[in-house]
Design a protein around this motif. Structure first.
Motif, mmCIF file in Angstrom:
data_model
loop_
_atom_site.group_PDB
_atom_site.id
_atom_site.type_symbol
_atom_site.label_atom_id
_atom_site.label_comp_id
_atom_site.label_asym_id
_atom_site.label_seq_id
_atom_site.Cartn_x
_atom_site.Cartn_y
_atom_site.Cartn_z
ATOM 1 N N ARG A 88 43.864 67.376 -32.986
ATOM 2 C CA ARG A 88 45.223 67.740 -32.580
ATOM 3 C C ARG A 88 46.200 66.583 -32.631
ATOM 4 O O ARG A 88 47.183 66.542 -31.917
ATOM 5 C CB ARG A 88 45.190 68.361 -31.183
ATOM 6 N N LYS A 89 45.883 65.579 -33.461
ATOM 7 C CA LYS A 89 46.789 64.445 -33.623
ATOM 8 C C LYS A 89 47.304 64.441 -35.060
ATOM 9 O O LYS A 89 46.573 64.805 -35.981
ATOM 10 C CB LYS A 89 46.043 63.135 -33.377
ATOM 11 N N THR A 90 48.537 64.000 -35.219
ATOM 12 C CA THR A 90 49.060 63.883 -36.576
ATOM 13 C C THR A 90 48.512 62.607 -37.202
ATOM 14 O O THR A 90 48.015 61.718 -36.521
ATOM 15 C CB THR A 90 50.595 63.778 -36.574
ATOM 16 N N VAL A 91 48.608 62.549 -38.527
ATOM 17 C CA VAL A 91 48.137 61.374 -39.242
ATOM 18 C C VAL A 91 48.843 60.124 -38.718
ATOM 19 O O VAL A 91 48.234 59.083 -38.498
ATOM 20 C CB VAL A 91 48.369 61.551 -40.756
ATOM 21 N N ARG A 92 50.158 60.245 -38.440
ATOM 22 C CA ARG A 92 50.903 59.104 -37.914
ATOM 23 C C ARG A 92 50.262 58.586 -36.619
ATOM 24 O O ARG A 92 49.989 57.402 -36.465
ATOM 25 C CB ARG A 92 52.345 59.527 -37.633
ATOM 26 N N ASN A 93 49.975 59.520 -35.727
ATOM 27 C CA ASN A 93 49.347 59.157 -34.462
ATOM 28 C C ASN A 93 47.978 58.545 -34.655
ATOM 29 O O ASN A 93 47.601 57.596 -33.977
ATOM 30 C CB ASN A 93 49.182 60.419 -33.616
ATOM 31 N N LEU A 94 47.231 59.151 -35.579
ATOM 32 C CA LEU A 94 45.850 58.710 -35.786
ATOM 33 C C LEU A 94 45.789 57.278 -36.302
ATOM 34 O O LEU A 94 45.002 56.472 -35.816
ATOM 35 C CB LEU A 94 45.139 59.645 -36.772
ATOM 36 N N ILE A 95 46.643 56.963 -37.283
ATOM 37 C CA ILE A 95 46.479 55.637 -37.872
ATOM 38 C C ILE A 95 47.159 54.550 -37.063
ATOM 39 O O ILE A 95 46.902 53.374 -37.258
ATOM 40 C CB ILE A 95 46.912 55.576 -39.356
ATOM 41 N N THR A 96 48.055 54.923 -36.135
ATOM 42 C CA THR A 96 48.642 53.869 -35.303
ATOM 43 C C THR A 96 47.953 53.772 -33.952
ATOM 44 O O THR A 96 48.274 52.909 -33.151
ATOM 45 C CB THR A 96 50.145 54.104 -35.082
ATOM 46 N N GLU A 97 46.989 54.653 -33.717
ATOM 47 C CA GLU A 97 46.334 54.610 -32.407
ATOM 48 C C GLU A 97 45.623 53.285 -32.124
ATOM 49 O O GLU A 97 45.661 52.800 -30.994
ATOM 50 C CB GLU A 97 45.368 55.773 -32.262
ATOM 51 N N PRO A 98 44.972 52.690 -33.118
ATOM 52 C CA PRO A 98 44.332 51.391 -32.833
ATOM 53 C C PRO A 98 45.298 50.383 -32.202
ATOM 54 O O PRO A 98 44.901 49.628 -31.320
ATOM 55 C CB PRO A 98 43.866 50.918 -34.208
ATOM 56 N N PHE A 99 46.576 50.384 -32.628
ATOM 57 C CA PHE A 99 47.540 49.445 -32.033
ATOM 58 C C PHE A 99 47.734 49.745 -30.554
ATOM 59 O O PHE A 99 47.846 48.843 -29.731
ATOM 60 C CB PHE A 99 48.908 49.545 -32.729
ATOM 61 N N ARG A 100 47.805 51.036 -30.233
ATOM 62 C CA ARG A 100 48.031 51.394 -28.834
ATOM 63 C C ARG A 100 46.791 51.098 -27.992
ATOM 64 O O ARG A 100 46.896 50.620 -26.874
ATOM 65 C CB ARG A 100 48.412 52.877 -28.728
ATOM 66 N N ILE A 101 45.620 51.369 -28.566
ATOM 67 C CA ILE A 101 44.393 51.105 -27.808
ATOM 68 C C ILE A 101 44.293 49.622 -27.472
ATOM 69 O O ILE A 101 43.950 49.246 -26.356
ATOM 70 C CB ILE A 101 43.157 51.561 -28.613
ATOM 71 N N HIS A 102 44.604 48.799 -28.445
ATOM 72 C CA HIS A 102 44.453 47.366 -28.215
ATOM 73 C C HIS A 102 45.755 46.717 -27.761
ATOM 74 O O HIS A 102 45.862 45.502 -27.720
ATOM 75 C CB HIS A 102 43.903 46.684 -29.468
ATOM 76 N N ARG A 103 46.751 47.546 -27.440
ATOM 77 C CA ARG A 103 48.050 47.085 -26.934
ATOM 78 C C ARG A 103 48.570 45.900 -27.740
ATOM 79 O O ARG A 103 48.831 44.828 -27.220
ATOM 80 C CB ARG A 103 47.931 46.690 -25.455
ATOM 81 N N ILE A 104 48.649 46.121 -29.069
ATOM 82 C CA ILE A 104 49.174 45.071 -29.919
ATOM 83 C C ILE A 104 50.687 45.047 -29.737
ATOM 84 O O ILE A 104 51.355 46.033 -30.057
ATOM 85 C CB ILE A 104 48.848 45.353 -31.403
ATOM 86 N N PRO A 105 51.244 43.978 -29.230
ATOM 87 C CA PRO A 105 52.680 43.971 -28.983
ATOM 88 C C PRO A 105 53.454 43.768 -30.281
ATOM 89 O O PRO A 105 52.946 43.184 -31.241
ATOM 90 C CB PRO A 105 52.855 42.769 -28.036
ATOM 91 N N GLY A 106 54.668 44.261 -30.287
ATOM 92 C CA GLY A 106 55.585 44.004 -31.396
ATOM 93 C C GLY A 106 55.237 44.720 -32.685
ATOM 94 O O GLY A 106 55.823 44.466 -33.716
ATOM 95 N N SER A 107 54.274 45.613 -32.653
ATOM 96 C CA SER A 107 53.989 46.327 -33.895
ATOM 97 C C SER A 107 54.869 47.568 -33.928
ATOM 98 O O SER A 107 54.849 48.393 -33.031
ATOM 99 C CB SER A 107 52.514 46.713 -33.961
ATOM 100 N N GLU A 108 55.666 47.647 -34.972
ATOM 101 C CA GLU A 108 56.574 48.785 -35.075
ATOM 102 C C GLU A 108 55.800 49.922 -35.712
ATOM 103 O O GLU A 108 55.537 49.916 -36.909
ATOM 104 C CB GLU A 108 57.771 48.383 -35.934
ATOM 105 N N SER A 109 55.423 50.889 -34.912
ATOM 106 C CA SER A 109 54.340 51.754 -35.345
ATOM 107 C C SER A 109 54.694 52.594 -36.562
ATOM 108 O O SER A 109 53.833 52.817 -37.404
ATOM 109 C CB SER A 109 53.878 52.622 -34.194
ATOM 110 N N SER A 110 55.953 53.052 -36.699
ATOM 111 C CA SER A 110 56.188 53.939 -37.831
ATOM 112 C C SER A 110 56.204 53.135 -39.134
ATOM 113 O O SER A 110 55.804 53.630 -40.184
ATOM 114 C CB SER A 110 57.476 54.730 -37.647
ATOM 115 N N ARG A 111 56.635 51.852 -39.047
ATOM 116 C CA ARG A 111 56.581 51.050 -40.257
ATOM 117 C C ARG A 111 55.133 50.743 -40.626
ATOM 118 O O ARG A 111 54.729 50.790 -41.776
ATOM 119 C CB ARG A 111 57.372 49.758 -40.065
ATOM 120 N N ASP A 112 54.336 50.463 -39.592
ATOM 121 C CA ASP A 112 52.927 50.191 -39.840
ATOM 122 C C ASP A 112 52.219 51.406 -40.426
ATOM 123 O O ASP A 112 51.370 51.278 -41.303
ATOM 124 C CB ASP A 112 52.236 49.777 -38.543
#
Lengths: 293, 327, 337
Positions: C112-136
């Motif tokens: 139930r996650k979109t591809v955008r959510n799925l591929i940027t989730e690692p950043f959120r899990i590891h709380r990578i600061p300053g990563s602009e998720s939609s560009r990533d």
């Protein structure tokens, strides 16, 4: 030969609101939805729609039959039955939504904890749920009311206590089935913690059967509230309740049948509405359960 | 392509559409296929090529939204399956045409013992229970289950995956069918078991005089087992022929590319593996000309406008490609 | 090449029965060893293949390395740091360098996650600061050859090959140095397999990745791996460089595996099979050499004495009392390929 073959095949699109459309295609579901909306709107707008103050006594026209002034007649104290029904709907929906909503949330969380947590926690929670479920609802309600006295809050407490185990069991079963799937493993491999896995990945995948159950439970809770009020163990007068209106009508059934009819019809409408809606929802959300028709 | 005297199954001009909310999915188009007596015919193709629709059609197990074209015929031993009554169909399914499925775990009922499941399918035979059990024991022995008489009382979960597939094969052959359909029977099994099962099926079919329709995406298994091969792509048979001829002198560009892609056929170790660029066309909105033209590196003038017919490469080998006609 | 991952004497055990059940059934040891005495080294930029049939412990070994299952004995060293006994916080930092791709391309994506959510989730899990998720998200999709239209798609709308690419993008998000790929080509058509393998190969060249590829697909592993380990019942039975093993296997099991792969050439049909029988249960390991129940070359010594994994040729190890010394003796049918 390159690996960057643009996979620009169209993504398999689904029409927007596909589920809602499917729901509306089912005539019974559509009918249920209309009834439910009718009940909800009339309860929300009770203060505006109601032609009279539901507390205002009009001793001169006691137990009147329906007229343009009193659409559903008046009760033994001359209060406008239609206005009382509308406000009774507020009470019924308030009890139903608050208690079913709380048991859904509570059951979801406890069920997930039981399913995802360590097995000792699972055993403790299951043992507790089973003991609660062993009480007959009405007996349990009477016992609690005897101790703390009748009130709206008591009814809500009783309903939450008796329906939560049902939600928890379903949530636990779905959690057990989901927790070893590959996508949960994949999340764990990414380093996701337990809260993220539970609330971000488990909940969306297990909440549907609970929502179906909830929509089927709402009329049950409304009848419990009406039943307890009928017995004088629910909301206190002068607050109107469909149950107490029925009880009044029962007392004066020799004088007028209109009170019983007015108290009964909204109960029937609500039960039918939520049940039809629940069944249609089940067909839409969980096609596996659908019977061949 | 063969006479009907020695033909078990003849599929002629079979077209199947599925009516869906999105439109009409043209799942099979003008499929011709012949399974001669005592031969193994392989159907090979990638996902979405229509091989499952084809075998479901042979057993008439299609979904309710399927429409079979009027010109189609599926003739099994001289009788048209598509025109049969439900009662006649039941007489054929399981008795004259039997099937071995992909997943041996779900093909067996988990709560009934193997012996009961095996004797149950013999309900049509006028035979004593003791004889039926003897037959079941004999079949289990033939498929290589050790100590078969004792194991009749066991339940499916007491057998390993390979053993379960052997049991499924035993059950499929018990009624002595004229045709065995095997739908990717080894995808759920390990390589060493796969080899065992393939050899077992080949031996048994020869011994029972049963033809086989073997569906797979694994070119190695097809080469190992089959006498004739049918290559399907996006709902059409693009090439068919005798197995040696087809593997060594593939004519259709799709067949060639498919063979080239198989890492097992690449002799030299290489990091950069061949692929087929592009993707399978949408079966609702088909290209006008040849079905493979959008991905074909060898397409020329006629390919994009007109659909090719099937042309003979030689007496035992046909391909649906203009190159064959113009050669 | 510097060493990236070193596994030493790894053992993974699973409990098969609870306390009560094991008392009732008077089991002396209610455990099975899914992985036993496994040691290997993976170098930077290398592709190492783990090959075995189901129940061989190859998947468990991969999961132990990424920490999804606990190890009972042994050590795992990543880039010089011993992982055993590290606290969770430090482990998470190190594990960012290791990503995993799971077997089923579609089922390993949260439905139930979109591809955008799925591929940027690692950043959120590891709380990578300053990563602009939609560009990533766009950058990652580009990297794996998917266009941006896929950002809003859900897993069930993807084909196997597309879902596999999303899985690769997700694995790449945190810029790992090692990717553990469990059956990277499972469930994919032959023509798509090549696309995914070529993508992985390109990413290895461009980003300097190392791969641990877990598979039963011998034709594929032959083309993509530098070195191989063959597993049987949780142990390594043969290790060495891929070309060497395919040219002349030293262990009879390896020979059997190679011979079991059917060759897509009707002229090369096999008359006789090398391996008969099935893999024994982990609950009931055979005495002596654990492969003796299926070995066509079994001798008396094999029944009683367990062989150890030892060097049989330069760079080649095998656990067999009587390994094949050269291709000429490796059976008459010869290995496939």
């Amino acid at each position: 030969m390159t690996d960057t073959t643009p996979s620009d095949v169209a993504i398999r699109q689904e029409p927007r609101f596909a589920r809602l459309r499917q729901l509306l295609r089912d005539p019974l579901g559509c009918f249920g939805l209309v009834l439910v909306l009718l009940i909800i709107l009339s309860a929300i707008g009770a203060d505006i729609i109601a032609p009279h103050d539901y507390k205002a006594l009009d001793v001169k026209s006691r137990l009147a039959s329906p007229s343009w002034d009193h659409l559903l007649g008046t009760d033994n104290l001359g209060r406008d039955t239609f206005s009382r029904i509308l406000h009774g709907g507020q009470i019924a929906l308030y009890v139903a939504l608050v208690s079913v909503g709380s048991s859904l949330l509570l059951g979801l969380v406890l069920g997930m904890l039981a399913g995802y947590g360590p097995s000792w926690l699972d055993n403790v929670l299951m043992w507790f749920f089973d003991s609660v479920r062993a009480f007959p609802v009405i007996m349990f309600a009477l016992a609690v009311i005897t101790v703390v006295g009748p009130s709206l809050e008591t009814i809500i407490f009783v309903v939450i206590a008796t329906t939560t185990p049902g939600y928890a069991r379903i949530a636990r079963a779905s959690t057990l089935a989901t927790k070893n799937t590959e996508f949960i493993l994949a999340e764990r491999a990414l380093g996701a913690g337990v809260p993220r896995i539970m609330f971000s990945h488990l909940v969306p995948n297990i909440v549907q059967p609970l929502l179906i159950l909830a929509s089927m439970d709402i009329p049950v809770v409304i009848t419990i509230e009406a039943g307890l009020s009928f017995l004088g163990l629910g909301v206190k007068p002068p607050t109107p309740s469909w149950g107490s209106i029925l009880n009044d009508g029962y007392g004066f059934i020799r004088n007028t049948p209109w009170l019983v009819v007015a108290g009964g019809i909204p109960l029937i409408i609500t039960t039918l509405g939520f049940t039809f809606l629940g069944e249609a929802l089940r067909d839409v959300l969980d096609p596996k359960l659908k019977k061949d028709r | 392509m063969n006479d009907r005297d020695n033909t078990v199954l003849a599929v002629r001009d079979l077209s199947v559409d599925f009516l869906t909310g999105r439109g009409t999915v043209r799942a099979l188009r003008h499929v011709d296929l012949t399974v001669p007596d005592n031969r193994v015919v392989g159907i090979v193709g990638e996902s979405g090529c229509g091989k499952s629709t084809l075998i479901n059609c042979v057993l008439r197990l299609l979904a309710a939204n399927a429409v079979v074209a009027d010109s189609s015929s599926v003739v099994f031993k001289g009788r048209d399956v598509l025109a049969m009554s439900p009662a006649d169909l039941r007489g054929i399914r399981g008795k004259e045409i039997s099937m071995v499925f992909q997943d041996p775990m779900t093909a067996l009922n988990p709560v009934i013992s193997i012996g009961t499941q095996m004797t149950d399918i013999l309900y049509r035979l006028d035979m004593s229970m003791a004889d039926k059990r003897r037959l079941a024991t004999d079949m289990l022995g033939q498929v290589g289950i050790p100590d078969p008489a004792r194991r009749l009382a066991d339940y499916p979960h007491q057998f390993s995956g390979g053993m379960r597939q052997r049991i499924c094969i035993a059950m499929a052959l018990m009624m002595n069918p004229g045709l065995l359909i095997a739908d990717e029977p080894t995808t759920a099994l390990d390589v060493t078991l796969e080899a065992q099962i393939i050899h077992l099926m080949k031996d048994l079919c020869a011994r029972f005089g049963c033809s086989m329709l073997f569906v797979s995406h694994n070119l190695g298994l097809i080469a190992e087992l089959c006498d004739e091969v049918v290559v399907m792509y996006a709902g059409e048979v693009v090439e068919q022929g005798e197995v040696h001829d087809l593997f060594h002198r593939a004519q259709h560009p799709y067949t060639r590319m498919l063979l080239d892609c198989d890492p097992a056929r690449i002799e030299e170790k290489r990091r950069d593996l061949p692929t087929i660029s592009g993707s399978v066309p949408d079966l609702i909105d088909l290209p006008r000309g040849c079905i493979f033209a959008p991905r074909c590196p060898q397409r020329y003038a006629p390919c994009s406008d007109t659909a090719p017919a099937t042309y003979d490469v030689n007496a035992v080998h046909q391909a649906r490609c203009f190159k064959v006609r113009d050669a | 090449m510097p060493e990236l991952l070193n596994v030493e004497g790894l053992r993974v055990r699973f409990r098969t029965a609870g306390l009560v059940k094991s008392l009732v059934k008077s089991l002396t040891d209610p455990h099975i060893d899914a992985v036993m005495q496994v040691s290997f080294t993976l170098n930077e930029g290398e592709t190492y293949g783990l090959v075995g049939e189901s129940g061989s412990g190859k998947t468990t070994l991969g999961r132990a390395i990424i920490g999804l299952v606990e190890m009972a004995e042994g050590s795992i060293t990543f880039d010089g740091t011993e992982l055993r006994g590290l606290d969770d916080a430090r482990l998470r930092v190190i594990r960012r360098n290791v990503a995993m791709m799971f077997q089923d391309p579609v089922a390993s994506l949260s439905p139930r996650k979109t591809v955008r959510n799925l591929i940027t989730e690692p950043f959120r899990i590891h709380r990578i600061p300053g990563s602009e998720s939609s560009r990533d998200a766009r950058r990652l999709l580009n990297l794996v050859g998917l266009h941006e239209g896929f950002l809003g798609a859900y897993p069930h709308q993807l084909s196997g090959g597309q879902a596999r690419r999303v899985g690769v993008a997700r694995a790449l998000a945190l810029e790992p140095r090692l990717i553990i790929a469990d059956e990277p080509t499972a469930g994919l058509d032959v023509s798509v397999q090549g696309e995914i393998l070529n993508l992985m190969n390109r990413l290895q060249r461009e980003l300097g990745l190392s791969y641990l590829i877990i598979t039963h697909n011998l034709p594929v592993v032959r083309h993509v791996s530098d070195r191989l380990a063959i597993m049987y019942l949780g142990r390594f039975v043969e290790t060495g460089d891929t070309d060497g093993i395919f040219a002349s296997p030293a262990h009879p099991y390896t020979l059997g595996l190679l011979a079991a792969v059917p060759e897509p050439d009707p002229d090369k049909r096999r008359e006789k099979l090398e391996l008969e029988g099935e893999i024994p249960s982990l609950m009931n390991r055979p005495q002596g050499c654990e492969f003796h129940t299926r070995c066509p070359f079994v001798r008396e010594k094999c029944l009683s004495e367990a062989p150890v994994l030892r060097t049989v040729a330069p760079g080649r190890m095998a656990s067999c009392h009587f390994p094949f010394p050269n291709p000429a003796e490796a059976g008459t049918s010869g290995p496939g390929g």
